[in-house]
Design a protein around this motif. Sequence first.
Motif: not given
Length: 331
Positions: A177-183
């Motif tokens: 999920v974090g890959m799509t909402v950085r940072p």
Amino acid sequence: MTARIIDAHDVAFFDLDGVIYLGPIAVPGAVEGIRDVTASGARVMFVTNNAARSAAVVAEHLNSLGFVAGPDDLITSAQVAAGVLAETLTAGSLILVAGTQNLVDLLAEVGFRTTDSADDNPDAVVQGYSPNIPWALLDEAGIAVQRGATWYATNDDATRPTDRGLVAGLGAQLAVVGMTVRPRKPIVFGKPHAPMLDFAVSHTGAERPIFVGDRIDTDIMGANRAGMKSLLVFTGAHGKHDLLAAGPGDRPNYIGADLRALLEPARVATQEGHSWRCGAARAQLHDGRIQLDADLATQAGQLDALWALANLSWATDADPADSLAQLDQLH
């Protein structure tokens, strides 16, 4: 008689994976150890970052392995998440749950509505470990966070120890999920973050607690942040290399082969000039290199040597690699 570690504590908190069991099997000596800790008069409480199963189901698992436990003897990160969110979010808020049915049920019990679709415009996303998480649900979680939902996680463990070896933990699912909402990063409830152990202390009324864990980055760090003593055991995820790599605020108070170390006197390392001694073991600097003088034929001797080596290594810049290689009974 020399006092045992447990004699100084009224409540002993135990991590589960890697300390009490490894998947379907109990850690050797854990059943007897927990029985003896209870007999000492200390309260036993199991504290787990794993949000996949309910406390009742985990208690059944423990009982099937020979432990004596009920749901009231367990604290899970899913319970902590539901309790904190009940005090944080508006009643009736819509939450997209990327986890198991246990997490869905706990959030519903405290008055939240749940969904698995970002198109329902959820107020928040809560992720909890699921061994069978659909990839599409991780996509929905990422889209919901992109659209403004507040992002929460029960924990952020990178791995989980099992009877077959390490497997990816919730941290890997958070990374997707974090890959799509950085940072952006989630708000986390489980160890080493404060809500988990604050809840544990409040729930038990502990005044002199100790935490027993197999991970530096969750169990030991969490205990240190909560101001409680900690015992690192070598039955799960982390081992001798992780111990020596631990920073000043991340080190355990005690080490032991397994949780039965609670029933023994603490290992104590003392400095003697350019060396550190623990029991009969000594780690010393000679021409810039570390030398071990210890009985390495037994695991207990290697643990003494490790504790002396760790304290010397933390106090110097000397490379401990050659000495660690001698401790072949410790992972």
